[in-house]
Design a protein around this motif. Structure first.
Motif, PDB file in Angstrom:
ATOM      1  N   ARG A   1       0.835  -1.205   0.000  1.00  0.00           N
ATOM      2  CA  ARG A   1       0.000   0.000   0.000  1.00  0.00           C
ATOM      3  C   ARG A   1       0.867   1.251   0.000  1.00  0.00           C
ATOM      4  O   ARG A   1       0.401   2.330  -0.369  1.00  0.00           O
ATOM      5  CB  ARG A   1      -0.951  -0.011   1.196  1.00  0.00           C
ATOM      6  N   PHE A   2       2.130   1.126   0.409  1.00  0.00           N
ATOM      7  CA  PHE A   2       3.050   2.256   0.364  1.00  0.00           C
ATOM      8  C   PHE A   2       3.952   2.181  -0.859  1.00  0.00           C
ATOM      9  O   PHE A   2       4.088   3.156  -1.589  1.00  0.00           O
ATOM     10  CB  PHE A   2       3.854   2.328   1.666  1.00  0.00           C
ATOM     11  N   SER A   3       4.541   1.005  -1.080  1.00  0.00           N
ATOM     12  CA  SER A   3       5.526   0.909  -2.172  1.00  0.00           C
ATOM     13  C   SER A   3       4.885   1.199  -3.524  1.00  0.00           C
ATOM     14  O   SER A   3       5.495   1.830  -4.383  1.00  0.00           O
ATOM     15  CB  SER A   3       6.208  -0.457  -2.160  1.00  0.00           C
ATOM     16  N   LYS A   4       3.635   0.790  -3.715  1.00  0.00           N
ATOM     17  CA  LYS A   4       3.016   1.044  -5.024  1.00  0.00           C
ATOM     18  C   LYS A   4       2.763   2.537  -5.278  1.00  0.00           C
ATOM     19  O   LYS A   4       2.534   2.948  -6.409  1.00  0.00           O
ATOM     20  CB  LYS A   4       1.729   0.227  -5.190  1.00  0.00           C
ATOM     21  N   ARG A   5       2.827   3.327  -4.230  1.00  0.00           N
ATOM     22  CA  ARG A   5       2.686   4.781  -4.393  1.00  0.00           C
ATOM     23  C   ARG A   5       4.033   5.491  -4.282  1.00  0.00           C
ATOM     24  O   ARG A   5       4.095   6.715  -4.177  1.00  0.00           O
ATOM     25  CB  ARG A   5       1.747   5.335  -3.318  1.00  0.00           C
ATOM     26  N   GLY A   6       5.105   4.712  -4.231  1.00  0.00           N
ATOM     27  CA  GLY A   6       6.430   5.306  -4.119  1.00  0.00           C
ATOM     28  C   GLY A   6       6.709   5.858  -2.732  1.00  0.00           C
ATOM     29  O   GLY A   6       7.604   6.680  -2.540  1.00  0.00           O
TER      30      GLY A   6
ATOM     31  N   ALA B   1      -2.666   7.251   3.160  1.00  0.00           N
ATOM     32  CA  ALA B   1      -1.926   6.773   1.984  1.00  0.00           C
ATOM     33  C   ALA B   1      -2.919   6.326   0.902  1.00  0.00           C
ATOM     34  O   ALA B   1      -2.783   6.682  -0.276  1.00  0.00           O
ATOM     35  CB  ALA B   1      -0.991   5.632   2.371  1.00  0.00           C
ATOM     36  N   ASP B   2      -3.935   5.573   1.319  1.00  0.00           N
ATOM     37  CA  ASP B   2      -4.958   5.109   0.361  1.00  0.00           C
ATOM     38  C   ASP B   2      -5.666   6.291  -0.312  1.00  0.00           C
ATOM     39  O   ASP B   2      -6.116   6.199  -1.452  1.00  0.00           O
ATOM     40  CB  ASP B   2      -6.008   4.242   1.067  1.00  0.00           C
ATOM     41  N   LYS B   3      -5.801   7.375   0.437  1.00  0.00           N
ATOM     42  CA  LYS B   3      -6.486   8.557  -0.113  1.00  0.00           C
ATOM     43  C   LYS B   3      -5.528   9.479  -0.864  1.00  0.00           C
ATOM     44  O   LYS B   3      -5.873  10.623  -1.162  1.00  0.00           O
ATOM     45  CB  LYS B   3      -7.168   9.324   1.028  1.00  0.00           C
ATOM     46  N   ASN B   4      -4.321   8.978  -1.114  1.00  0.00           N
ATOM     47  CA  ASN B   4      -3.298   9.746  -1.852  1.00  0.00           C
ATOM     48  C   ASN B   4      -2.986  11.097  -1.213  1.00  0.00           C
ATOM     49  O   ASN B   4      -2.773  12.095  -1.891  1.00  0.00           O
ATOM     50  CB  ASN B   4      -3.720   9.937  -3.312  1.00  0.00           C
ATOM     51  N   PHE B   5      -2.951  11.095   0.085  1.00  0.00           N
ATOM     52  CA  PHE B   5      -2.614  12.313   0.831  1.00  0.00           C
ATOM     53  C   PHE B   5      -1.147  12.691   0.650  1.00  0.00           C
ATOM     54  O   PHE B   5      -0.801  13.868   0.601  1.00  0.00           O
ATOM     55  CB  PHE B   5      -2.913  12.074   2.320  1.00  0.00           C
ATOM     56  N   PHE B   6      -0.267  11.674   0.534  1.00  0.00           N
ATOM     57  CA  PHE B   6       1.180  11.938   0.488  1.00  0.00           C
ATOM     58  C   PHE B   6       1.661  12.038  -0.956  1.00  0.00           C
ATOM     59  O   PHE B   6       1.228  11.265  -1.808  1.00  0.00           O
ATOM     60  CB  PHE B   6       1.939  10.809   1.192  1.00  0.00           C
TER      61      PHE B   6
END
Ligand SMILES: *Cc1c(COP(=O)(O)O)cnc(C)c1O
Length: 300
Positions: free
Chosen positions: A17-22, A265-270
């Motif tokens: 859930r983190f790595s796929k968003r870098g 993270a799921d909500k693309n906050f970062f």
């Protein structure tokens, strides 16, 4: 006798859930500081213990509920550093795991009703006005000394983080971290997750510790029904996290904080390439206060 050397590594958590968003997620293992003087409670007590010693005090007096991590930490710290201790406990004399450990560490327990519990300094005076060696430590260890101890965490960090998260009860830990981050000149946003319902006022209390530091966000929507509240989703999250990392979280504090980080993270906050640090503030005995609820959810 007063050695405050501690071990609290920063460890990386590997999760899709983190790595796929870098993103990269790390956890500061303050839970490893001590099994009983755990997490932020160690940092919060440090300078109070030193002041008590310097002032020639011999007897620590503090306050808490029947599952209070602070009460347990104070009982153990008193035993370790050569003080007597008294815990003034809110509510009836019930047998909890936390109070059992407090007793084993030699803490004398006084039970008072909720009404009387509100006025801590009156309680202290009632029982200890004739005792010049008694030393008052507020509920949760709150106070300027506590914030100072918590601020030191920042100096230990080996990596620069875009975001640092902690759970907030009284907000003292978050306040100290805000001070520490300001002093260290790091470009880091501090996030405090309020664990109490309707604790919006805490946001200002925390900002007050370091008014110049604007890099602060208070999250009010991850309390899961309040201090003793929980939901099946939170318990499931904690169980999955524990089973995939080997790191336990509790439903009162660190579980809510970690849930919030995953949710954001799921909500693309970062933004991508960000490093995030969760502070594990310890206090795992709080888990035992929810045994029946946790069992009911996990056995389904
Ligand atoms: C006491 C406690 C907190 C709350 O710390 P404050 O400084 O009161 O905000 C957070 N996490 C854990 C595990 C605790 O035991």
């Amino acid at each position: 006798m007063f050695s405050f050397d501690i071990y609290s590594p920063e460890e990386e958590i590997f999760d899709d859930r983190f790595s796929k968003r870098g993103l990269r997620l790390f956890i500061k293992r303050d839970d490893m500081i001590h099994p009983f003087i755990s997490g932020n409670k160690w940092r919060k007590l440090k300078y109070s213990l030193l002041r008590a010693k310097n002032e020639g005090k011999e007897h620590l007096v503090t306050f808490g509920g029947v599952w209070s991590n602070h009460l347990l930490a104070t009982a153990c710290a008193a035993a370790r550093f050569g003080f007597k201790s008294t815990g003034i406990v809110r509510g009836e004399d019930v047998e909890t795991d936390t109070l059992l450990f407090c007793r084993l560490f030699g803490m004398n327990l006084i039970f008072v009703d909720r009404q009387a519990y509100r006025n801590k300094s009156l309680l202290f005076d009632t029982y200890f006005s004739n005792s010049p060696t008694a030393f008052f430590i507020d509920e949760g260890g709150a106070g300027p000394e506590a914030a100072r101890g918590c601020a030191e965490l920042v100096e230990e960090l080996r990596i620069s983080y875009g975001h640092i998260f902690c759970a907030a009860g009284t907000g003292t830990t978050a306040g100290g971290l805000l001070q520490g981050l300001y002093k260290s000149n790091r470009n880091t946003t501090l996030h405090a997750i309020g664990v109490l319902k309707g604790a919006g006022f805490l946001s200002d209390n925390i900002r007050h510790y370091s008014p110049q530091n604007q890099n602060f966000i208070f999250h009010q929507d991850y309390h899961f029904g309040g201090y003793a509240g929980t939901t099946p989703a939170l318990i499931q999250f904690i169980a999955t996290f524990s089973a995939t990392t080997g790191i336990l979280l509790d439903p009162v504090y660190t579980g809510k904080m970690m849930y919030a980080i995953y949710d954001l993270a799921d909500k693309n906050f970062f933004s991508p390439e960000t490093k995030i640090l969760a502070i594990h503030t310890g206090g795992l005995f709080g888990l035992l206060g929810m045994k029946p609820k946790i069992n009911a959810i996990l056995q389904k």
